[in-house]
Each structure stands twice: as C-alpha cells, then as structure tokens.
Design a protein around this motif. Structure first.
Motif, mmCIF file in Angstrom:
data_model
loop_
_atom_site.group_PDB
_atom_site.id
_atom_site.type_symbol
_atom_site.label_atom_id
_atom_site.label_comp_id
_atom_site.label_asym_id
_atom_site.label_seq_id
_atom_site.Cartn_x
_atom_site.Cartn_y
_atom_site.Cartn_z
ATOM 1 N N LEU A 45 158.505 -60.169 -1.812
ATOM 2 C CA LEU A 45 159.362 -61.358 -1.832
ATOM 3 C C LEU A 45 160.612 -61.127 -2.675
ATOM 4 C CD1 LEU A 45 156.517 -63.989 -2.096
ATOM 5 C CD2 LEU A 45 158.129 -63.755 -0.181
ATOM 6 N N LYS A 46 160.451 -60.457 -3.796
ATOM 7 C CA LYS A 46 161.605 -60.147 -4.640
ATOM 8 C C LYS A 46 162.588 -59.256 -3.883
ATOM 9 C CE LYS A 46 163.100 -57.696 -8.691
ATOM 10 N NZ LYS A 46 163.171 -56.254 -8.602
ATOM 11 N N GLY A 47 162.075 -58.272 -3.165
ATOM 12 C CA GLY A 47 162.927 -57.387 -2.374
ATOM 13 C C GLY A 47 163.710 -58.152 -1.316
ATOM 14 N N ARG A 48 163.047 -59.083 -0.671
ATOM 15 C CA ARG A 48 163.739 -59.914 0.322
ATOM 16 C C ARG A 48 164.807 -60.767 -0.355
ATOM 17 N NH1 ARG A 48 159.112 -61.943 4.585
ATOM 18 N NH2 ARG A 48 158.386 -59.861 5.134
ATOM 19 N N GLY A 49 164.483 -61.285 -1.532
ATOM 20 C CA GLY A 49 165.463 -62.056 -2.297
ATOM 21 C C GLY A 49 166.671 -61.215 -2.662
ATOM 22 N N ASN A 50 166.415 -59.981 -3.051
ATOM 23 C CA ASN A 50 167.523 -59.082 -3.384
ATOM 24 C C ASN A 50 168.425 -58.861 -2.174
ATOM 25 O OD1 ASN A 50 166.566 -58.854 -5.971
ATOM 26 N ND2 ASN A 50 165.696 -56.823 -5.691
ATOM 27 N N GLY A 51 167.820 -58.727 -1.003
ATOM 28 C CA GLY A 51 168.607 -58.562 0.221
ATOM 29 C C GLY A 51 169.480 -59.775 0.498
#
Length: 113
Positions: A45-51
């Motif tokens: 989820l954090k990775g998606r947020g970063n994107g």
C-alpha cells in the motif's frame, strides 16, 4: 603491535561500540516483523501511495498511506509494541520486531503529513 584493523576498532568511542549491535538487532527485528502478511500488505500500500505521490495525485497517495497504517496496525507485533499485555516467549526478539513495526509506522505517518 596490533594489526591496523584492531587498532581502528579499539579506538572507537563507547557509542560506536554500543551502536553496532543495535544495527544488527534492528535488522533482525525487521526480519521478524516482515514475516507477517500485515507487513507485506502495508509495504504494498505504501508503494502504491508513493506512485500516486509521484503522479501528483496527493489525495490518493494520502489514502494509500492511511490504508498502509491500518494494515500495519493489524500486525501481530503491534500489540507488543504498545504493551498489549501478551505473554511473550522471546521478549528480546519480539521487542526488536515491535520496534521495527513502530519505526515503519512512524515512516508511514511522516508520509501522511
């Protein structure tokens, strides 16, 4: 005379000598914490947020970061991190894992700011 590598290590200050085991402990704590599916879900989820953040979609990024915090809150070591009153079999290892969960949660909170 001691070999140069030993001379350098003996000249380290007390804080440097004490810090080295902490780094190893932090690493093992993160490895312990990473065994949980909650950790993997939070990282995803954090990775998606970063994107979303990189795409300047800040509202969506914030939602992903908040969801990552929620996922991390379901981590089994989260209770240990907050003193949930559990009897712990391996308190030192669990304390390191709980510290890793707290550290990761702090990182996610910073992303929400």
């Amino acid at each position: 005379a001691a070999p140069p590598s030993l001379e350098r290590s003996s000249s380290l200050g007390a804080a440097d000598r004490e810090g080295a085991p902490q780094v190893a402990s932090e690493r093992s704590g993160e490895q312990e914490a990473a065994r949980s599916p909650a950790w993997s879900a939070a990282e995803e989820l954090k990775g998606r947020g970063n994107g979303k953040y990189e795409a300047k979609d800040y509202a969506a990024a914030l939602q992903y970061y908040q969801r990552a915090l929620g996922a991390l809150g379901a981590h089994p070591l989260c209770e240990a991190a907050t003193g949930g009153g559990r009897d712990l079999v391996a308190p030192a290892a669990t304390a390191a894992g709980a510290a890793a969960v707290r550290s990761r949660a702090s990182s996610y909170h910073a992303n929400c700011a």
